[in-house]
Motif scaffolding. Structure first.
Motif, PDB file in Angstrom:
ATOM      1  N   ILE A 327       0.800  -1.095  -0.103  1.00 26.11           N
ATOM      2  CA  ILE A 327       0.042   0.068  -0.055  1.00 26.11           C
ATOM      3  C   ILE A 327       0.880   1.235  -0.128  1.00 26.11           C
ATOM      4  N   LEU A 328       2.120   1.091   0.774  1.00 26.48           N
ATOM      5  CA  LEU A 328       2.821   2.427   0.758  1.00 26.48           C
ATOM      6  C   LEU A 328       3.532   2.474  -0.692  1.00 26.48           C
ATOM      7  N   ILE A 329       3.810   1.476  -1.292  1.00 22.02           N
ATOM      8  CA  ILE A 329       4.433   1.896  -2.574  1.00 22.02           C
ATOM      9  C   ILE A 329       3.904   1.774  -3.798  1.00 22.02           C
ATOM     10  N   LYS A 330       2.418   1.510  -3.647  1.00 20.01           N
ATOM     11  CA  LYS A 330       1.580   1.478  -4.881  1.00 20.01           C
ATOM     12  C   LYS A 330       1.528   2.727  -5.604  1.00 20.01           C
ATOM     13  N   PRO A 331       1.301   2.705  -6.746  1.00 19.91           N
ATOM     14  CA  PRO A 331       0.807   3.942  -7.417  1.00 19.91           C
ATOM     15  C   PRO A 331      -0.298   4.364  -6.904  1.00 19.91           C
ATOM     16  N   VAL A 332      -0.548   5.685  -6.746  1.00 20.59           N
ATOM     17  CA  VAL A 332      -1.673   6.475  -6.181  1.00 20.59           C
ATOM     18  C   VAL A 332      -3.097   6.091  -6.878  1.00 20.59           C
ATOM     19  N   THR A 333      -2.787   5.705  -8.032  1.00 17.40           N
ATOM     20  CA  THR A 333      -4.067   5.486  -8.786  1.00 17.40           C
ATOM     21  C   THR A 333      -4.555   3.805  -8.480  1.00 17.40           C
ATOM     22  N   VAL A 334      -4.117   3.270  -7.835  1.00 13.51           N
ATOM     23  CA  VAL A 334      -4.374   2.003  -7.433  1.00 13.51           C
ATOM     24  C   VAL A 334      -4.994   1.900  -5.928  1.00 13.51           C
ATOM     25  N   GLN A 335      -5.999   1.579  -5.954  1.00 14.17           N
ATOM     26  CA  GLN A 335      -6.558   1.671  -4.426  1.00 14.17           C
ATOM     27  C   GLN A 335      -7.036   0.223  -3.891  1.00 14.17           C
ATOM     28  N   ILE A 336      -6.294  -0.028  -2.558  1.00 17.22           N
ATOM     29  CA  ILE A 336      -6.295  -1.281  -2.087  1.00 17.22           C
ATOM     30  C   ILE A 336      -7.437  -0.879  -0.831  1.00 17.22           C
ATOM     31  N   ALA A 337      -8.447  -1.576  -0.573  1.00 13.29           N
ATOM     32  CA  ALA A 337      -9.381  -1.358   0.518  1.00 13.29           C
ATOM     33  C   ALA A 337      -8.929  -2.092   1.580  1.00 13.29           C
ATOM     34  N   THR A 338      -8.953  -1.725   2.740  1.00 15.63           N
ATOM     35  CA  THR A 338      -8.514  -2.341   4.037  1.00 15.63           C
ATOM     36  C   THR A 338      -9.605  -2.483   5.196  1.00 15.63           C
ATOM     37  N   PRO A 339     -10.889  -2.878   4.759  1.00 17.15           N
ATOM     38  CA  PRO A 339     -11.759  -3.024   5.794  1.00 17.15           C
ATOM     39  C   PRO A 339     -11.508  -4.010   6.701  1.00 17.15           C
ATOM     40  N   SER A 341     -13.061  -6.145   8.274  1.00 14.02           N
ATOM     41  CA  SER A 341     -13.466  -7.546   8.058  1.00 14.02           C
ATOM     42  C   SER A 341     -12.671  -8.245   6.963  1.00 14.02           C
ATOM     43  N   LEU A 342     -12.012  -7.626   6.119  1.00  8.17           N
ATOM     44  CA  LEU A 342     -11.294  -8.302   5.074  1.00  8.17           C
ATOM     45  C   LEU A 342     -10.165  -9.058   6.060  1.00  8.17           C
ATOM     46  N   TYR A 343      -9.525  -8.421   6.917  1.00  9.36           N
ATOM     47  CA  TYR A 343      -8.527  -9.066   8.147  1.00  9.36           C
ATOM     48  C   TYR A 343      -9.171 -10.069   8.787  1.00  9.36           C
ATOM     49  N   VAL A 344     -10.238  -9.915   9.278  1.00 10.39           N
ATOM     50  CA  VAL A 344     -11.031 -11.123   9.930  1.00 10.39           C
ATOM     51  C   VAL A 344     -11.146 -12.298   9.254  1.00 10.39           C
ATOM     52  N   VAL A 345     -11.601 -12.098   7.988  1.00 14.62           N
ATOM     53  CA  VAL A 345     -11.971 -13.399   7.011  1.00 14.62           C
ATOM     54  C   VAL A 345     -10.365 -13.748   6.674  1.00 14.62           C
ATOM     55  N   THR A 346      -9.788 -12.914   6.312  1.00 19.57           N
ATOM     56  CA  THR A 346      -8.484 -13.517   5.881  1.00 19.57           C
ATOM     57  C   THR A 346      -7.633 -14.457   6.831  1.00 19.57           C
ATOM     58  N   PHE A 347      -7.640 -13.672   8.198  1.00 18.64           N
ATOM     59  CA  PHE A 347      -7.015 -14.683   9.241  1.00 18.64           C
ATOM     60  C   PHE A 347      -7.894 -16.008   9.400  1.00 18.64           C
ATOM     61  N   LEU A 348      -9.094 -15.924   9.265  1.00 22.13           N
ATOM     62  CA  LEU A 348      -9.547 -17.107   9.229  1.00 22.13           C
ATOM     63  C   LEU A 348      -9.253 -18.275   8.248  1.00 22.13           C
ATOM     64  N   LEU A 349      -9.009 -17.604   7.192  1.00 23.87           N
ATOM     65  CA  LEU A 349      -8.705 -18.339   5.593  1.00 23.87           C
ATOM     66  C   LEU A 349      -7.307 -18.861   6.091  1.00 23.87           C
ATOM     67  N   THR A 350      -6.262 -18.051   6.875  1.00 21.62           N
ATOM     68  CA  THR A 350      -5.123 -18.479   7.135  1.00 21.62           C
ATOM     69  C   THR A 350      -5.317 -19.783   7.928  1.00 21.62           C
ATOM     70  N   LEU A 351      -5.870 -19.471   9.201  1.00 21.70           N
ATOM     71  CA  LEU A 351      -6.146 -20.557   9.980  1.00 21.70           C
ATOM     72  C   LEU A 351      -6.790 -22.001   9.334  1.00 21.70           C
ATOM     73  N   ILE A 352      -7.634 -21.829   8.418  1.00 23.14           N
ATOM     74  CA  ILE A 352      -8.109 -23.191   7.785  1.00 23.14           C
ATOM     75  C   ILE A 352      -7.057 -23.402   6.692  1.00 23.14           C
ATOM     76  N   MET A 353      -6.207 -22.612   6.169  1.00 20.02           N
ATOM     77  CA  MET A 353      -5.209 -23.156   5.353  1.00 20.02           C
ATOM     78  C   MET A 353      -4.095 -23.947   5.989  1.00 20.02           C
ATOM     79  N   CYS A 354      -3.936 -23.385   7.108  1.00 16.89           N
ATOM     80  CA  CYS A 354      -2.953 -24.072   7.912  1.00 16.89           C
ATOM     81  C   CYS A 354      -3.333 -25.309   8.728  1.00 16.89           C
ATOM     82  N   GLY A 355      -4.506 -25.190   8.989  1.00 12.04           N
ATOM     83  CA  GLY A 355      -5.196 -26.256   9.776  1.00 12.04           C
ATOM     84  C   GLY A 355      -5.245 -27.699   8.562  1.00 12.04           C
ATOM     85  N   LEU A 356      -5.567 -27.238   7.591  1.00  6.55           N
ATOM     86  CA  LEU A 356      -5.981 -28.115   6.312  1.00  6.55           C
ATOM     87  C   LEU A 356      -4.484 -28.777   6.067  1.00  6.55           C
ATOM     88  N   ALA A 357      -3.277 -27.864   6.066  1.00 12.20           N
ATOM     89  CA  ALA A 357      -2.137 -28.370   5.688  1.00 12.20           C
ATOM     90  C   ALA A 357      -1.595 -29.344   6.730  1.00 12.20           C
TER      91      ALA A 357
END
Lengths: 376, 230
Positions: A327-339, A341-357
């Protein structure tokens, strides 16, 4: 606590393997965060004018698919909207593609938002230089700072040619971008019609309606639908959603972003599976010993799952740092949303990924016969 | 005196009992273990010593026969109940020590104590006490890799003593040790039987076992040949 310690120390026993594991998780989860964040950022852009405008109901040409692609119709129809019972106000709003002549002689496509200077709808937000009142009188525009890369550097007071009309830069906005990547240019409703008279003389592209407070929205919506039988009449939320869904699913962009995120998930799953499995095999005799000295199968599984959980937590933190760096180095024309909920869902996905692994390793450990540890 | 462990006609067949390739590893093994004694199970390689001690340790089920521990018929118990029996009654000492490489000496013992249900706040003091008992109070924070063979085996004994089990099963505990160190380990095991009244079973080929007070049990071709009382 000793079980946690065993999980942590087994994980850290081989630093190279731990590095590979965390690198795998970081890039896999970082890819998910960046891709999905970009997707959310872009789709939020697609409905940004709708979301940032007051008003409850939008009226537009029939079969309109998204905010950026609508046909003009008679502006006089706004009176018909105003006369419906329960309407507090109704205003015309213009969205129109046009082009700007650049200083180097080239042209660049832009998207005009023409709004009533005395009204409520379509007004620019995040004005960082100049002001909206400067749009009164002569033809003038507000342009977003993110458009400068494409349109060239501009300052308040500069002039540019829009279609064939000279316009003055009355102000600069920040972070207002369209999904189509054509920069938004805010101007008065009348200026918009003067700039593109062939399409817009006497015409608007939207009528936006505000319903009286405490008046049932559904009732006004139904009345407007009856009165505007040959037009689309939608609530603000419906129109924003339809616009987002159009760009997401009908263009394949959503599939592209989610496909990349899925690939990140699968690659992460494979890397983490492999490293956890090799760590398990290296300590397999110890797991057998644990069973022999009285650990239940669930105790042994818990050590492996704790390792997966620790890897997931550390990998997720590093992935978040990675995303912040992007996000710091991206061009100003690119927007990356950081709600959040994105972190919560991604963390759960990470746990699922590692759990499955960890499942492959858990299956292997389940099959250890503790009697094997007696074999010297 | 009432035996702590009573094995009656234990039999173990590896492979399908109906198959011609089956291996009869143990047959008609009957044995009592009493508190306060050292039983030395001796015999040639492949004679069934490890099979017998594995059954006594409840990590291998016999094909036939009965095993009582503290009057509980463990051969009738289901698989899920056996870890509790092992935690409560049995401490294992392995030939290859089987210490957890990533943990320190003290942490190895604490892990076993946790499995035996010792509360978290007592883990450290109990582990230190057990390591002191085997003369390793100066090695608490060492990694197993930094210990000599004898020291590793002492850690394994301290770990086996976690939770104060009444039975200690030691499989070739001196096999990887030099003569002097092996003798020390045998004396520690002997003292645990004599002073703490534990039933200590040692599977061994080591002639130095003659130097400690023990009851020898000879096993050959899967059969207990002779139970000699010293």
């Amino acid at each position: 606590m000793p079980m946690w310690r065993l999980a942590l120390k087994n994980l850290m026993y081989d630093r190279t393997r731990l590095f590979i594991t965390l690198t795998g998780i970081t890039f896999s989860v970082g890819l998910i965060l960046v891709q999905v964040g970009m997707f959310f950022g872009m789709t939020a852009n697609s409905s940004t004018v709708i979301e940032n405008s007051p008003g409850d109901i939008w009226i537009m040409a029939r079969n309109s698919q998204n905010f950026d692609m609508v046909n003009p119709f008679s502006e006089a129809l706004v009176s018909a909207a105003k006369s419906v019972k329960g309407v507090e106000w109704a205003e015309n709003l213009i969205q129109q593609f046009a082009y700007m002549r650049l200083e180097n002689g080239g042209t660049e496509q832009i998207e005009i938002i023409g709004f009533d200077l005395n009204g409520h709808v379509g007004r620019p937000w995040n004005v960082i230089a100049g002001n909206t009142d400067e749009l009164r009188g002569a033809d003038a525009i507000l342009v977003d700072e993110t458009a400068m890369d494409r349109l060239g550097k501009m300052q308040v007071g500069d002039s540019r040619e829009l279609v064939r009309k000279k316009v003055r830069i009355a102000g600069i906005t920040s972070g207002i971008m369209s999904f189509t990547t054509a920069p938004y240019i805010f101007t008065s409703y009348e200026s918009a019609q003067r700039i593109v008279p062939e399409q817009l003389a006497g015409k608007t592209t939207y009528i936006v309606v505000k319903v009286l407070q405490d008046y049932p929205l559904k009732s006004v919506l139904n009345d407007l639908k009856k009165r505007f039988r040959n037009y689309d009449v939608r609530t603000k939320q419906e129109w924003a959603l339809k616009t987002r869904n159009y760009w997401t699913w009908q263009t394949g962009i959503g599939a592209g972003f989610f496909g990349n995120a899925l690939m990140g998930f699968i690659v992460g799953l494979v890397i983490v599976s492999q490293t956890i499995y090799s760590a398990t095999m290296e300590h397999i005799r110890e797991y057998g010993t644990l069973k022999a000295i009285g650990a239940k199968n669930t105790d042994v599984y818990s050590v492996i799952l704790k390792q997966a959980g620790i890897s997931a937590g550390a990998g997720f933190l590093l992935a978040t740092l990675f995303q912040r760096l992007v996000i710091l180095i991206k061009p100003v024309t690119v927007q990356i949303a950081t709600p959040f909920s994105l972190y919560v869902v991604t963390f759960l996905l990470t746990l699922i990924m590692c759990g499955l692994a960890a499942l492959v390793s858990v299956r292997r450990v389940a099959s250890i016969d503790p009697v094997e540890v007696f074999k010297g | 005196m009432k035996p702590l462990v009573k094995a009656i006609d234990l039999q173990k067949i590896y492979g399908d009992p109906e198959s011609s390739s089956r291996v009869l590893a143990l047959q008609d093994a009957t044995l009592d273990l009493f508190p306060g004694e050292v039983v030395a199970i001796m015999g040639p390689s492949g004679s069934g010593k490890t099979t017998l001690v594995s059954i006594l340790g409840c990590i291998l089920r016999p094909t036939a026969g009965q095993l009582f521990i503290d009057d509980r018929l463990v051969t009738a118990m289901n698989e899920a109940s056996l870890p509790e029996i092992r935690r409560k009654y049995i401490g294992f000492v392995f030939q290859s020590y089987n210490l957890f490489r990533s943990l320190t000496v003290q942490e190895n013992v604490e892990l076993a104590l946790e499995l035996k249900g010792v509360p978290n706040h007592q883990l450290s003091s109990q582990a230190s006490g057990l390591l002191d008992l085997v003369g390793l109070s100066h090695r608490l924070n060492f990694q197993p890799a930094d210990l000599s063979g004898g020291e590793k085996q002492r850690v394994a004994i301290a770990r086996a003593l976690g939770g104060d089990p009444p039975i200690l099963l030691a499989d070739e505990p001196t096999a990887n040790l030099d003569s002097r160190t092996g003798g020390e380990i045998l004396r520690i095991l002997e003292s645990l039987a004599l002073e703490q009244k534990k039933s200590v079973v040692i599977v061994t080929h080591d002639p130095r076992v003659e130097k400690i007070k023990h009851r020898p049990v000879l096993i050959e071709d899967g059969r207990i040949q002779e139970v000699l009382y010293a």
